[in-house]
Design a protein around this motif. Structure first.
Motif, PDB file in Angstrom:
ATOM      1  N   UNK A  14       0.809  -1.212   0.000  1.00 28.76           N
ATOM      2  CA  UNK A  14       0.000   0.000   0.000  1.00 28.76           C
ATOM      3  C   UNK A  14       0.838   1.256   0.000  1.00 28.76           C
ATOM      4  N   UNK A  15       0.161   2.394   0.129  1.00 30.18           N
ATOM      5  CA  UNK A  15       0.869   3.677   0.160  1.00 30.18           C
ATOM      6  C   UNK A  15       1.755   3.807   1.390  1.00 30.18           C
ATOM      7  N   UNK A  20       3.921  -0.950   6.289  1.00 26.84           N
ATOM      8  CA  UNK A  20       2.592  -1.541   6.354  1.00 26.84           C
ATOM      9  C   UNK A  20       2.553  -3.016   6.020  1.00 26.84           C
ATOM     10  N   UNK A  21       3.706  -3.636   5.732  1.00 29.47           N
ATOM     11  CA  UNK A  21       3.732  -5.043   5.345  1.00 29.47           C
ATOM     12  C   UNK A  21       3.881  -5.944   6.561  1.00 29.47           C
ATOM     13  N   UNK A  82      -2.104  -2.903  -3.356  1.00 28.59           N
ATOM     14  CA  UNK A  82      -3.216  -3.416  -2.571  1.00 28.59           C
ATOM     15  C   UNK A  82      -3.430  -4.906  -2.762  1.00 28.59           C
ATOM     16  N   UNK A  83      -4.655  -5.301  -3.104  1.00 31.28           N
ATOM     17  CA  UNK A  83      -5.008  -6.701  -3.299  1.00 31.28           C
ATOM     18  C   UNK A  83      -4.708  -7.093  -4.745  1.00 31.28           C
ATOM     19  N   UNK A 106      -2.060 -10.766  -0.130  1.00 29.33           N
ATOM     20  CA  UNK A 106      -2.796  -9.517  -0.374  1.00 29.33           C
ATOM     21  C   UNK A 106      -2.595  -8.495   0.729  1.00 29.33           C
ATOM     22  N   UNK A 107      -2.794  -7.244   0.339  1.00 29.34           N
ATOM     23  CA  UNK A 107      -2.793  -6.097   1.249  1.00 29.34           C
ATOM     24  C   UNK A 107      -4.196  -5.493   1.134  1.00 29.34           C
TER      25      UNK A 107
END
Length: 407
Positions: A14-15, A20-21, A82-83, A106-107
Motif C-alpha cells: 500500500x501507500x 505496512x507489510x 493493494x489486493x 494480499x494487502x
C-alpha cells in the motif's frame, strides 16, 4: 499455499510501503532473487531487499509472459498495489502461470480503505475501474442514489469523471477524491461534478461518487427497453416495445457473446451488454455512418467496449468469435445470412430474428417449419392526436422468430 512450492510470489503493498507489510511479506521480499513492479512500488522497498529490480514495461499485459520466462527458475516476487486479485496484476499472472504457481499475499485494497474512510458498506457500493479502460464504462453504473468507487488511472481521472457525470445528467453528484489512502500523505478533496474545477492532485487516488441525477436528465433503467430518445439514430432503430421483447428472447447471461447482425443504431447489442458487465457483443453494420453511430451510442450508454464490425453479412461474420446468441435485425433476405448465423451457433445457442416485410416473414416461416422455436407477431399502437381528439396510430407489425439450437 506453501511459498516454496510457488514459482512466483505476489505481494500486495500500500501507500504506507514497507512499514505496512506483515512479517511474512517482508521475508518473501528479502528472499526474492528478482523483484518485479512499477517504479513507485519498487521505490518503497528498503535496501535489504537485495534482489534484481525489474520495472514493468508499458504496455504491461503483453509483456507478462516474456518477462516471466526471462526469469524462470529464480525466486521471483511481484509487487502489486493493494489486493493483487482485485483488478490487479494477479489476474494476468494467473492466466499465464496458472493459479497453482502463485503465492499471493494480499494487502488491503484502495477500495477497502476508501469504504472505511467514508463509512460505506462495501456490499452496497459499485466499483468501476478506469485503469486501462475507457471512462465511458462509468456511465452504465449511474443511477440515482447509488454509491460508486472509481479506481483512477491517474491524476487526471477525477476531472474526467466529473466531465462524464455532467454529460450524463449527473452534475449534482457529490464527488470525493481520496489520495494516498493508507499513507502518511492521505488527503480527501471534495466537491460536486457540476462545479469540479480542481487542479490534478496525486495520481494515486480513488474517486467516490454519490449519484444525484439532474431533474431534466433522462432516466435509464436496468431492464431492457430503454427510451428511444436514449439513442442517436436515423430511423433504423428497434423500437422500445419490440426491443424489450427481443432482449427477453435473447436471454443474456453473464459472460455471453452476442452477434447483432444489421446493427442499425446498436440498441440490441448495447442493451445486451448493459444486462451484465461481463456480457460482450459484436455489432455488424455495412453502412459506415451507422457503424460510427453505434460506437457513439455505445460510449454514451456505458458500454464503450462494444465491438463494431463494418461490413456486409455473411462475409463480415467470417473470423468472428463463436456467439452464444445471434440477433438478426437487418439483411435477413441477403443470401446466406441466416445459414451463416445458424452454422456459427453452438448447441444451446439462441437465434432471434425480426422481420417487417412479407419476403423476410416468409423466410422466417420456412426456418420455423424446419427448426421449430417460437414464431410471434408483435403489433403495437401509440395514442396520438387526431384533430382535437386522440386515436391509435398503428406501427408496422413485426414477426419475430426465436429458437434454441438443439443439435
Amino acid at each position: 499455499m506453501n511459498e516454496t512450492a510457488a514459482a512466483v510470489s505476489v505481494v500486495g503493498i500500500g501507500a504506507d510501503g514497507w512499514a505496512g507489510l506483515p512479517d511474512v511479506a517482508r521475508e518473501v521480499l528479502r528472499a526474492a532473487e528478482v523483484l518485479v513492479g512499477g517504479e513507485r512500488q519498487l521505490a518503497l522497498l528498503p535496501g535489504e531487499c537485495a534482489g534484481q529490480r525489474v520495472t514493468w514495461p508499458s504496455p504491461l499485459r503483453p509483456a507478462v509472459p516474456g518477462l516471466l520466462a526471462a526469469h524462470a527458475g529464480r525466486r521471483t516476487a511481484v509487487l502489486a498495489s493493494g489486493d493483487p486479485m482485485f483488478y490487479g496484476i494477479g489476474r494476468a499472472l494467473g492466466e499465464v502461470l496458472g493459479a497453482g504457481a502463485l503465492h499471493v499475499l494480499p494487502h488491503p485494497s484502495s477500495v477497502s480503505y476508501a469504504a472505511a474512510r467514508l463509512g460505506w458498506p462495501l456490499e452496497d457500493v459499485e466499483v468501476v475501474t478506469l485503469v486501462g479502460r475507457p471512462a465511458g464504462n462509468l456511465a452504465a453504473a449511474l443511477h440515482e442514489g447509488r454509491r460508486i468507487l472509481v479506481l483512477s488511472a491517474g491524476a487526471a481521472t477525477p476531472a474526467e469523471v466529473a466531465g462524464l457525470l455532467r454529460e450524463q445528467g449527473f452534475g449534482p453528484s457529490r464527488m470525493r477524491v481520496l489520495e494516498q489512502l493508507g499513507g502518511e500523505s492521505e488527503l480527501v478533496r471534495e466537491g460536486t461534478a457540476e462545479s469540479w474545477s480542481r487542479a490534478p492532485g496525486d495520481p494515486l487516488n480513488v474517486v467516490a461518487v454519490e449519484c444525484r441525477r439532474a431533474p431534466d436528465a433522462l432516466r435509464l433503467a436496468l431492464t431492457p427497453g430503454l427510451p428511444d430518445d436514449a439513442y442517436e439514430h436515423d430511423g433504423q432503430l428497434t423500437k422500445r416495445p419490440v426491443r424489450a421483447a427481443t432482449l427477453a428472447a435473447l436471454a443474456p447471461a453473464p459472460g455471453e457473446l452476442l452477434w447483432d447482425v444489421g446493427g442499425g443504431s446498436g440498441s440490441v447489442a448495447i442493451e445486451w451488454m448493459r444486462a451484465h458487465r461481463s456480457c460482450r457483443a459484436v455489432a455488424v453494420e455495412r453502412d459506415p455512418a451507422r457503424a460510427e453511430r453505434i460506437g457513439r451510442n455505445a460510449a454514451s450508454l456505458g458500454v464503450p467496449t462494444l465491438r463494431v464490425v463494418r461490413g456486409e453479412a455473411p462475409g463480415a461474420l467470417a473470423g468472428l468469435p463463436a456467439p452464444d446468441a445471434v440477433f438478426v435485425g437487418g439483411g435477413l433476405t441477403a443470401p446466406g445470412v441466416l445459414d451463416a448465423c445458424w452454422a456459427a451457433l453452438p448447441q444451446g445457442g439462441r437465434l432471434v430474428a425480426n422481420a417487417v416485410t412479407l419476403e423476410s416473414e416468409s423466410l422466417l416461416a420456412d426456418w420455423y417449419r424446419r427448426h421449430g422455436g417460437e414464431l410471434l407477431r408483435l403489433a403495437t399502437a401509440h395514442a396520438s392526436p387526431v384533430g382535437g381528439f386522440t386515436s391509435w396510430r398503428q406501427a408496422m407489425p413485426v414477426t419475430q422468430w426465436a429458437v434454441t439450437k438443439t443439435h
